[in-house]
Design an enzyme around this catalytic site. Structure first.
Site, PDB file in Angstrom:
ATOM      1  N   ASP A  11       0.874  -1.182   0.000  1.00  0.00           N
ATOM      2  CA  ASP A  11       0.000   0.000   0.000  1.00  0.00           C
ATOM      3  C   ASP A  11       0.909   1.229   0.000  1.00  0.00           C
ATOM      4  O   ASP A  11       2.127   1.117   0.205  1.00  0.00           O
ATOM      5  CB  ASP A  11      -0.870  -0.026   1.273  1.00  0.00           C
ATOM      6  N   SER A  12       0.297   2.404  -0.184  1.00  0.00           N
ATOM      7  CA  SER A  12       1.053   3.648  -0.086  1.00  0.00           C
ATOM      8  C   SER A  12       1.589   3.870   1.322  1.00  0.00           C
ATOM      9  O   SER A  12       2.424   4.733   1.539  1.00  0.00           O
ATOM     10  CB  SER A  12       0.137   4.819  -0.422  1.00  0.00           C
ATOM     11  N   TYR A  43      -0.668   8.615  -1.910  1.00  0.00           N
ATOM     12  CA  TYR A  43      -0.795   8.379  -3.349  1.00  0.00           C
ATOM     13  C   TYR A  43      -1.988   9.180  -3.911  1.00  0.00           C
ATOM     14  O   TYR A  43      -2.024   9.494  -5.091  1.00  0.00           O
ATOM     15  CB  TYR A  43      -1.078   6.899  -3.628  1.00  0.00           C
ATOM     16  N   CYS A  74      -4.571  -1.276  -1.811  1.00  0.00           N
ATOM     17  CA  CYS A  74      -4.698   0.166  -1.980  1.00  0.00           C
ATOM     18  C   CYS A  74      -5.617   0.438  -3.166  1.00  0.00           C
ATOM     19  O   CYS A  74      -5.330   0.001  -4.285  1.00  0.00           O
ATOM     20  CB  CYS A  74      -3.299   0.732  -2.254  1.00  0.00           C
ATOM     21  N   CYS A 185     -10.885   3.634   0.858  1.00  0.00           N
ATOM     22  CA  CYS A 185      -9.427   3.761   0.986  1.00  0.00           C
ATOM     23  C   CYS A 185      -9.050   2.859   2.145  1.00  0.00           C
ATOM     24  O   CYS A 185      -9.735   2.852   3.183  1.00  0.00           O
ATOM     25  CB  CYS A 185      -9.064   5.210   1.297  1.00  0.00           C
ATOM     26  N   THR A 186      -7.969   2.103   1.993  1.00  0.00           N
ATOM     27  CA  THR A 186      -7.654   1.082   3.000  1.00  0.00           C
ATOM     28  C   THR A 186      -7.184   1.663   4.332  1.00  0.00           C
ATOM     29  O   THR A 186      -7.135   0.950   5.332  1.00  0.00           O
ATOM     30  CB  THR A 186      -6.609   0.095   2.462  1.00  0.00           C
ATOM     31  N   HIS A 187      -6.855   2.946   4.345  1.00  0.00           N
ATOM     32  CA  HIS A 187      -6.517   3.560   5.635  1.00  0.00           C
ATOM     33  C   HIS A 187      -7.769   3.756   6.514  1.00  0.00           C
ATOM     34  O   HIS A 187      -7.673   3.780   7.738  1.00  0.00           O
ATOM     35  CB  HIS A 187      -5.864   4.930   5.426  1.00  0.00           C
TER      36      HIS A 187
END
Ligand code: DGL
Length: 262
Positions: A11-12, A43, A74, A185-187
């Site tokens: 991921d970023s 990103y 991501c 978004c994976t965050h």
């Protein structure tokens, strides 16, 4: 390729750990490698070409470490780079991810769905195609969320500043009548506890981590590459400050582990 070889996840930054924890839960025999590109985060505000270049570099590294499969954990990297990576590695099991428009459109009762995601994801042609394909009669309201990724990178999951930022993004969606919010978004799944405090209990929060883990399982099964374990401890790399990632790992994942420089 040996079935007990590891799966590479990237991921970023640390957001993809929300996907990694789903993979671990579903596939506990799999050994995992994780690269956080935290030296280049976010990103979401970068060009697609820049993200493609980073994704190529990281994919090559993970394959060099013996990965039997890759997970782009991501959404932003997926819209920019998954097609090129598939071309480059046509036989490699490769899982990307995209905002959960289809399940959200099925779940909403108000007919209004909000999508929280990065600017890069929301302005991509791939996302437009996803809406065309799955939104149907549902109205989808998009909300880019600059700054949230940085809060998660810093491990600030419930600070006053994170709360205010998140409130500012979510309130307009609630005011419009959204009863379903996509965490695109994976965050953002790491902000779910805070989000739960900011939205009524009747609002559904949908993310794609578990679906990605199931897709990985399907691909590994198909290629007869499912590990029979036991899994090695997860190995972590960061292109940012490894020490900073080491500090947030227990908070995000419950892991105490060494993080190497990437
Ligand atoms: N975690 C990433 C995603 O799923 C992107 C965050 C960023 O670097 O902007 O979209």
């Amino acid at each position: 390729m040996a079935s007990n070889a590891p799966v590479g996840v990237f991921d970023s930054g640390v957001g993809g750990l929300s996907v990694l924890r789903e993979i671990r839960q579903l596939l506990p025999h799999e050994s995992l490698l994780y690269v956080a590109d935290s030296g280049h985060v976010p990103y979401g505000e970068k060009s697609a070409e820049y993200i493609r270049e980073r994704s190529r570099t990281i994919a090559e590294f993970l394959l060099g470490q013996g990965a039997k499969a890759l997970v782009l954990a991501c959404n932003t990297a997926t819209v920019a780079a998954v097609a090129e990576l598939r071309e480059r590695y046509p036989t490699l099991p490769l899982v990307g991810m995209e905002p959960a428009v289809k399940p959200a459109a099925a779940a909403t009762r108000s007919g209004l769905v909000g999508v929280l995601a990065t600017t890069g994801t929301l302005k991509s042609a791939k996302f437009a195609a996803l809406l065309d394909r799955f939104a149907g009669d549902v109205r989808v309201i998009t909300q880019p969320c600059p700054g949230l990724v940085e809060c998660v990178e810093a491990g600030e999951l419930d600070s006053a500043a994170t709360r205010e930022l998140l409130r500012g993004y979510v309130e307009p969606l609630l005011a419009e009548g959204c009863d379903t919010l996509i965490l695109g978004c994976t965050h953002y799944p790491f902000l779910k506890p805070l989000l739960r405090e900011l939205v009524p209990a009747s609002v559904s929060l949908i993310d794609t981590g578990a679906a990605v883990a199931r897709q990985l399982q399907r691909l590994l099964e198909r290629e007869q590459l499912l590990a029979d374990g036991p899994a090695e401890p997860t190995r972590y790399w960061s292109s940012g400050e490894p020490e900073r990632m080491r500090r947030v790992l227990p908070l995000l994942l419950g892991d105490e582990a060494e993080v190497r420089a990437f």
